[in-house]
Scaffold this active site. Sequence first.
Site, mmCIF file in Angstrom:
data_model
loop_
_atom_site.group_PDB
_atom_site.id
_atom_site.type_symbol
_atom_site.label_atom_id
_atom_site.label_comp_id
_atom_site.label_asym_id
_atom_site.label_seq_id
_atom_site.Cartn_x
_atom_site.Cartn_y
_atom_site.Cartn_z
ATOM 1 N N ARG A 102 -8.920 -5.080 -66.632
ATOM 2 C CA ARG A 102 -9.072 -3.681 -66.205
ATOM 3 C C ARG A 102 -7.688 -3.178 -65.836
ATOM 4 N NH1 ARG A 102 -13.523 -0.646 -62.538
ATOM 5 N NH2 ARG A 102 -14.491 -0.806 -64.593
ATOM 6 N N HIS A 129 -13.293 2.817 -72.356
ATOM 7 C CA HIS A 129 -14.139 1.922 -71.553
ATOM 8 C C HIS A 129 -15.239 1.394 -72.482
ATOM 9 C CE1 HIS A 129 -15.870 0.008 -68.210
ATOM 10 N NE2 HIS A 129 -16.239 1.027 -67.465
ATOM 11 N N GLN A 132 -18.670 -0.241 -71.334
ATOM 12 C CA GLN A 132 -19.573 0.749 -70.765
ATOM 13 C C GLN A 132 -20.425 1.383 -71.858
ATOM 14 O OE1 GLN A 132 -20.004 1.711 -67.390
ATOM 15 N NE2 GLN A 132 -21.793 2.621 -68.364
ATOM 16 N N ASP A 224 -19.702 11.797 -65.795
ATOM 17 C CA ASP A 224 -18.879 10.807 -65.079
ATOM 18 C C ASP A 224 -18.122 11.566 -63.992
ATOM 19 O OD1 ASP A 224 -17.373 8.570 -64.336
ATOM 20 O OD2 ASP A 224 -16.075 8.605 -66.098
ATOM 21 N N CYS A 264 -22.072 6.434 -65.922
ATOM 22 C CA CYS A 264 -21.535 5.065 -65.867
ATOM 23 C C CYS A 264 -21.507 4.519 -64.447
ATOM 24 C CB CYS A 264 -20.138 5.046 -66.484
ATOM 25 S SG CYS A 264 -18.960 6.118 -65.648
ATOM 26 N N ARG A 292 -24.982 -3.357 -68.476
ATOM 27 C CA ARG A 292 -23.586 -3.790 -68.589
ATOM 28 C C ARG A 292 -23.544 -5.304 -68.804
ATOM 29 N NH1 ARG A 292 -19.237 -0.960 -66.536
ATOM 30 N NH2 ARG A 292 -18.113 -2.730 -67.401
HETATM 31 N N1 CP Z 1 -19.041 1.729 -64.564
HETATM 32 C C1 CP Z 1 -18.094 0.875 -64.105
HETATM 33 O O1 CP Z 1 -17.223 0.398 -64.846
HETATM 34 O O2 CP Z 1 -18.213 0.580 -62.776
HETATM 35 P P1 CP Z 1 -17.160 -0.251 -61.899
HETATM 36 O O3 CP Z 1 -15.917 0.579 -61.798
HETATM 37 O O4 CP Z 1 -17.844 -0.467 -60.582
HETATM 38 O O5 CP Z 1 -16.881 -1.541 -62.603
HETATM 39 N N1 NVA Z 2 -13.742 7.473 -65.538
HETATM 40 C C1 NVA Z 2 -13.930 6.576 -64.423
HETATM 41 C C2 NVA Z 2 -14.885 5.497 -64.786
HETATM 42 C C3 NVA Z 2 -15.207 4.516 -63.696
HETATM 43 C C4 NVA Z 2 -16.113 3.421 -64.139
HETATM 44 C C5 NVA Z 2 -12.592 6.002 -63.992
HETATM 45 O O1 NVA Z 2 -11.774 5.684 -64.870
HETATM 46 O O2 NVA Z 2 -12.347 5.895 -62.803
#
Ligand code: CP
Ligand code: NVA
Length: 305
Positions: A102, A129, A132, A224, A264, A292
């Site tokens: 990440r 992502h 997701q 989102d 998400c 997920r």
């Molecule tokens: N949707 C998602 O990726 O959640 P987190 O940021 O909690 O992993």
């Molecule tokens: N768009 C959001 C998604 C979180 C899962 C972010 O990048 O923070």
Amino acid sequence: MKRDLISILDVKDEIDILLDRAIELKAKQKAGNGEKPLKEKVLGMIFEKPSLRTRVSFELGIYKLGGTGLYLSPNEIQVGKRESVYDVAKVISRYVDGIMYRAFDYRIMQQLAEHADVPVINGLDDLEHPCQILADFQTIKEQKGSLKGLKLVYLGDGNNVCNSLLLGSAAVGMHMVAACPVGYEPNQEVLAKAKALGVERGCTIEHSADPIYAVKDADVIYTDTWVSMGDEAEKEQRNKVFPPFQVNAELVALAKSDYIFLHCLPAHRNEEVTDEIIDSPNSRVFDEAENRMWAEMAVMDLLMK
Ligand code: CP
Ligand code: NVA
């Protein structure tokens, strides 16, 4: 040759196979006869940002498949800061069988994948992502039977989730409108790629700045956060621009009556979506969060076996 999942396009011709595998793994595990195809395999999980779903779903997903997840917090590896991306990639590849990363910067994600000798799975970066989107599509498939020909409407920020949805929808032949305010459009290169792929696969992919136009006859409504991780300094400005894109009762009245609502998560209740909608019978956000894990298990099974 090892394979990575950095963009949803990396599996663009295998999305249906992955969804069917995720649904199969879910059914088998719930019936108590889970397979363990990744016995003794280790997934290194490098996080530069916080997470609930991604961390828990990958860690438990690899465990259910017979392996182990190794959580590496933002203070630990510091890819490209404490040591070079190249060195991190080479060293970690000697210990683990797969890497979930990440990241803040998609370019570092690409470099890590380029230099790692084991599969790299994108657990979110600033451009995409992909895991997701596989969970989202699994949820839609479970609810609607198939994806092709449906209409998905995304409302809000043209962010990483929106970009992956555009590419993924095009790949599976699902019509999509991304309704985003001026100045917050999806990545233009991504949008152009998704449009071209949509033409090939018989669906329309478009961007609109008009939420009312977008949401008409939607089968799936998706939103989102307006402020993604890394955008916190813009919160005040964003909160002024985004309210017309809020998913609320007035807006969803224009969708099909059997539409499903997805997010998400994490959600900012009564900002991008009202409590009334996220808690309504049309909402599938917790199935989506659960999926997920099943979708990521299908990905790890494909890439790490
Ligand atoms: N949707 C998602 O990726 O959640 P987190 O940021 O909690 O992993
Ligand atoms: N768009 C959001 C998604 C979180 C899962 C972010 O990048 O923070």
